[in-house]
Design a protein around this motif. Structure first.
Motif, short mmCIF file in Angstrom:
data_model
loop_
_atom_site.label_atom_id
_atom_site.label_comp_id
_atom_site.label_asym_id
_atom_site.label_seq_id
_atom_site.Cartn_x
_atom_site.Cartn_y
_atom_site.Cartn_z
N GLY A 86 0.82 -1.22 0.00
CA GLY A 86 0.00 0.00 0.00
C GLY A 86 0.85 1.26 0.00
N HIS A 89 2.52 1.68 -3.41
CA HIS A 89 1.57 2.14 -4.42
C HIS A 89 1.32 3.65 -4.28
N ARG A 90 1.16 4.10 -3.05
CA ARG A 90 0.95 5.53 -2.80
C ARG A 90 2.18 6.33 -3.24
N HIS A 91 3.37 5.76 -2.95
CA HIS A 91 4.62 6.43 -3.32
C HIS A 91 4.74 6.56 -4.84
N MET A 93 2.27 6.50 -7.03
CA MET A 93 1.25 7.46 -7.47
C MET A 93 1.75 8.89 -7.27
N SER A 94 2.39 9.12 -6.12
CA SER A 94 2.91 10.45 -5.81
C SER A 94 3.97 10.87 -6.82
#
Length: 308
Positions: A86, A89-91, A93-94
């Motif tokens: 998770g 994935h956020r990283h 996306m960032s």
């Protein structure tokens, strides 16, 4: 660390003296287009093979984590997989959003500058039709004058210059992150610092040659282009100073600087440099040389990324 940064800034500057291009004149166009092809390959290679991959790394290579990078990876393997997935994935996306942010930001700046300069050009173009309402001969003469003024207004110099200065801004931030890397690596040990310096030096030489070509194509003389590039070296000095004075600042800063700069490089390569190569007619030999120069620019970035 500061000495190494000065060396990296000076070495490409000295190489530029050997390039036999003095200005954006007709006789230098073929060589300049080959250099521009090399520049576009270097910019795209730098963005996709250097800046974005480093930004995607869980631990940036610009921080003090460099020393225990391998150790950190073994610890991550034993961490909770779902949580790690998770976070990754956020990283990612960032990073993707920052790359897009860089592209959009450069577009907005160029649009704004063109709008400001275009406003002046528009007002000048509207002065001539008033005189057309006199007699026939004057109308023809004014018509000719109007054509010449319109041609002067529509010369692509202004728009290329905007992109050239955007390239300088992107290069400044890129040099800043290089400075952060050098400072952080010398804090680890002189040996790590030396390896980092050599890597960045190899990476900077093709990059600076490409930047030089973009500036000359924008209308700068050889001397002015070289002086402007020296100014971007201040970014590297500032980055090194920040890294030495505030340990750990590198990881936080590069979380957004690297992908944002990558977006800027992608914008410059695709919107400014590549259209220049497509304008006008080129012979088969010239086109082949331009494509080979582009591939050479990418290839050099591949080699540097491989041994980095």
């Amino acid at each position: 660390a500061l000495g190494a940064t000065m060396l990296i800034s000076a070495a490409p500057f000295l190489i530029l003296f050997l390039i036999p291009v003095q200005s954006n004149s007709e006789q230098h166009q073929n060589l300049l287009k080959v250099l521009l092809s090399f520049a576009s390959g270097g910019l795209l290679g730098d963005a996709f093979l250097h800046l974005i991959p480093h930004a995607l790394e869980p631990h940036s290579h610009h921080g003090n984590e460099e020393a225990d990078h391998g150790h950190a990876h073994t610890e991550d393997a034993s961490a909770d997989h779902g949580h790690a997935h998770g976070a990754n994935h956020r990283h990612m996306m960032s990073v993707g959003l920052w790359v897009l942010g860089g592209i959009v930001a450069f577009l907005v700046v160029e649009k704004f500058v063109r709008l400001v300069k275009g406003g002046h050009a528009h007002s000048h173009a509207h002065d001539s039709p008033k005189a057309k309402e006199s007699d026939g001969e004057e109308e023809k003469e004014e018509g000719k004058d109007k054509k010449t003024t319109v041609k002067k207004v529509e010369t692509p110099n202004t728009e290329i210059k905007v992109s050239a200065y955007l390239n300088l801004a992107a290069d400044f931030t890129h040099n800043f992150t290089d400075g952060l890397a050098i400072g952080a690596s010398f804090l680890v040990s002189p040996a790590v610092g030396t390896v980092t310096t050599v890597t960045i030096l190899l990476h900077e030489v093709p990059h600076e040659i490409g930047d030089f070509a973009i500036l000359v194509q924008s209308g700068c003389t050889k001397k002015k282009a070289m002086c402007l590039q020296l100014l971007t070296a201040l970014g590297a000095m500032a980055g090194t100073a920040c890294s030495l004075l505030a340990e750990g600042v590198g990881a936080a800063a590069t979380a957004w600087i690297l992908p944002f700069t990558a977006g800027g490089f992608v914008y410059i390569a695709t919107v400014t440099v590549l259209p220049e190569l497509l304008s006008g007619r080129s012979s088969f030999g010239q086109s082949l040389m331009e494509i080979l120069a582009l591939l050479l620019g990418v290839g050099m970035m591949v080699l540097i990324a491989e041994y980095e």
